[in-house]
Design a protein around this motif. Structure first.
Motif, PDB file in Angstrom:
ATOM      1  N   LEU A  38      -9.226   6.485  37.059  1.00 34.38           N
ATOM      2  CA  LEU A  38      -9.017   6.952  35.698  1.00 34.38           C
ATOM      3  C   LEU A  38      -7.538   6.922  35.333  1.00 34.38           C
ATOM      4  O   LEU A  38      -7.165   6.473  34.243  1.00 34.38           O
ATOM      5  N   VAL A  39      -6.687   7.366  36.237  1.00 32.94           N
ATOM      6  CA  VAL A  39      -5.245   7.352  35.987  1.00 32.94           C
ATOM      7  C   VAL A  39      -4.747   5.917  35.840  1.00 32.94           C
ATOM      8  O   VAL A  39      -3.964   5.605  34.933  1.00 32.94           O
ATOM      9  N   LEU A  40      -5.202   5.030  36.718  1.00 32.38           N
ATOM     10  CA  LEU A  40      -4.786   3.630  36.623  1.00 32.38           C
ATOM     11  C   LEU A  40      -5.284   2.979  35.340  1.00 32.38           C
ATOM     12  O   LEU A  40      -4.582   2.160  34.738  1.00 32.38           O
ATOM     13  N   THR A  41      -6.489   3.336  34.895  1.00 32.85           N
ATOM     14  CA  THR A  41      -7.015   2.805  33.640  1.00 32.85           C
ATOM     15  C   THR A  41      -6.171   3.268  32.468  1.00 32.85           C
ATOM     16  O   THR A  41      -5.839   2.468  31.581  1.00 32.85           O
ATOM     17  N   LEU A  42      -5.812   4.540  32.464  1.00 37.14           N
ATOM     18  CA  LEU A  42      -4.980   5.046  31.373  1.00 37.14           C
ATOM     19  C   LEU A  42      -3.595   4.405  31.365  1.00 37.14           C
ATOM     20  O   LEU A  42      -3.083   4.048  30.298  1.00 37.14           O
ATOM     21  N   LEU A  43      -3.003   4.238  32.538  1.00 31.10           N
ATOM     22  CA  LEU A  43      -1.685   3.615  32.604  1.00 31.10           C
ATOM     23  C   LEU A  43      -1.717   2.157  32.155  1.00 31.10           C
ATOM     24  O   LEU A  43      -0.826   1.697  31.434  1.00 31.10           O
ATOM     25  N   SER A  44      -2.727   1.417  32.559  1.00 25.36           N
ATOM     26  CA  SER A  44      -2.801   0.010  32.142  1.00 25.36           C
ATOM     27  C   SER A  44      -3.159  -0.101  30.664  1.00 25.36           C
ATOM     28  O   SER A  44      -2.732  -1.036  29.986  1.00 25.36           O
ATOM     29  N   GLY A  45      -3.921   0.862  30.138  1.00 25.85           N
ATOM     30  CA  GLY A  45      -4.210   0.870  28.706  1.00 25.85           C
ATOM     31  C   GLY A  45      -2.961   1.133  27.885  1.00 25.85           C
ATOM     32  O   GLY A  45      -2.733   0.492  26.855  1.00 25.85           O
ATOM     33  N   ILE A  46      -2.142   2.075  28.336  1.00 30.14           N
ATOM     34  CA  ILE A  46      -0.882   2.346  27.651  1.00 30.14           C
ATOM     35  C   ILE A  46       0.049   1.145  27.757  1.00 30.14           C
ATOM     36  O   ILE A  46       0.737   0.790  26.781  1.00 30.14           O
ATOM     37  N   ALA A  47       0.060   0.490  28.908  1.00 34.98           N
ATOM     38  CA  ALA A  47       0.904  -0.695  29.081  1.00 34.98           C
ATOM     39  C   ALA A  47       0.441  -1.832  28.172  1.00 34.98           C
ATOM     40  O   ALA A  47       1.265  -2.557  27.609  1.00 34.98           O
ATOM     41  N   SER A  48      -0.867  -1.978  27.999  1.00 37.35           N
ATOM     42  CA  SER A  48      -1.355  -3.062  27.138  1.00 37.35           C
ATOM     43  C   SER A  48      -1.038  -2.784  25.673  1.00 37.35           C
ATOM     44  O   SER A  48      -0.846  -3.716  24.895  1.00 37.35           O
ATOM     45  N   LEU A  49      -0.976  -1.510  25.292  1.00 39.99           N
ATOM     46  CA  LEU A  49      -0.610  -1.183  23.920  1.00 39.99           C
ATOM     47  C   LEU A  49       0.888  -1.319  23.675  1.00 39.99           C
ATOM     48  O   LEU A  49       1.307  -1.658  22.567  1.00 39.99           O
ATOM     49  N   SER A  50       1.704  -1.061  24.691  1.00 40.28           N
ATOM     50  CA  SER A  50       3.142  -1.106  24.502  1.00 40.28           C
ATOM     51  C   SER A  50       3.719  -2.513  24.654  1.00 40.28           C
ATOM     52  O   SER A  50       4.775  -2.800  24.096  1.00 40.28           O
ATOM     53  N   LEU A  51       3.046  -3.371  25.409  1.00 43.23           N
ATOM     54  CA  LEU A  51       3.537  -4.737  25.579  1.00 43.23           C
ATOM     55  C   LEU A  51       3.169  -5.586  24.367  1.00 43.23           C
ATOM     56  O   LEU A  51       2.151  -5.356  23.717  1.00 43.23           O
ATOM     57  N   PRO A  52       4.008  -6.574  24.052  1.00 37.15           N
ATOM     58  CA  PRO A  52       3.646  -7.471  22.946  1.00 37.15           C
ATOM     59  C   PRO A  52       2.457  -8.345  23.326  1.00 37.15           C
ATOM     60  O   PRO A  52       1.991  -8.348  24.460  1.00 37.15           O
ATOM     61  N   GLU A  53       1.960  -9.101  22.369  1.00 35.40           N
ATOM     62  CA  GLU A  53       0.771  -9.934  22.596  1.00 35.40           C
ATOM     63  C   GLU A  53       1.106 -11.196  23.387  1.00 35.40           C
ATOM     64  O   GLU A  53       0.680 -12.289  23.044  1.00 35.40           O
ATOM     65  N   PHE A  82       1.302 -11.145  29.266  1.00 37.78           N
ATOM     66  CA  PHE A  82       1.334  -9.888  30.015  1.00 37.78           C
ATOM     67  C   PHE A  82       0.522  -8.809  29.315  1.00 37.78           C
ATOM     68  O   PHE A  82      -0.129  -8.001  29.959  1.00 37.78           O
ATOM     69  N   GLY A  83       0.568  -8.765  27.995  1.00 39.73           N
ATOM     70  CA  GLY A  83      -0.212  -7.780  27.249  1.00 39.73           C
ATOM     71  C   GLY A  83      -1.702  -8.024  27.379  1.00 39.73           C
ATOM     72  O   GLY A  83      -2.491  -7.086  27.523  1.00 39.73           O
ATOM     73  N   ILE A  84      -2.080  -9.284  27.345  1.00 36.57           N
ATOM     74  CA  ILE A  84      -3.495  -9.630  27.489  1.00 36.57           C
ATOM     75  C   ILE A  84      -3.963  -9.364  28.913  1.00 36.57           C
ATOM     76  O   ILE A  84      -5.067  -8.866  29.138  1.00 36.57           O
ATOM     77  N   ALA A  85      -3.106  -9.657  29.893  1.00 35.63           N
ATOM     78  CA  ALA A  85      -3.459  -9.400  31.288  1.00 35.63           C
ATOM     79  C   ALA A  85      -3.620  -7.904  31.538  1.00 35.63           C
ATOM     80  O   ALA A  85      -4.532  -7.486  32.263  1.00 35.63           O
TER      81      ALA A  85
END
Length: 59
Positions: A9-24, A27-30
């Motif tokens: 759950l923690v890893l999912t939240l961190l990667s979700g925040i990273a996908s929102l903060s990274l540009p398209e 890396f953002g798609i990954a």
């Protein structure tokens, strides 16, 4: 909730925040793909972590 489910759950939240903060970029798609994969593993950990008790003696 099991320890594996909590960590997923923690890893999912961190990667979700990273996908929102990274540009398209790729890396953002990954990060979005990783977030989806970790979420599915989180759901599997929740299902596997359930303790189902079966009482064979019918009263």
């Amino acid at each position: 909730m099991s320890t594996a489910a909590k960590s997923l759950l923690v890893l999912t939240l961190l990667s979700g925040i990273a996908s929102l903060s990274l540009p398209e970029d790729p890396f953002g798609i990954a990060a979005l793909i990783v977030s989806g994969a970790l979420f599915s593993l989180f759901l599997l950990a929740l299902i596997a972590g359930r303790k189902i008790k079966f009482d064979p003696v019918l009263r």
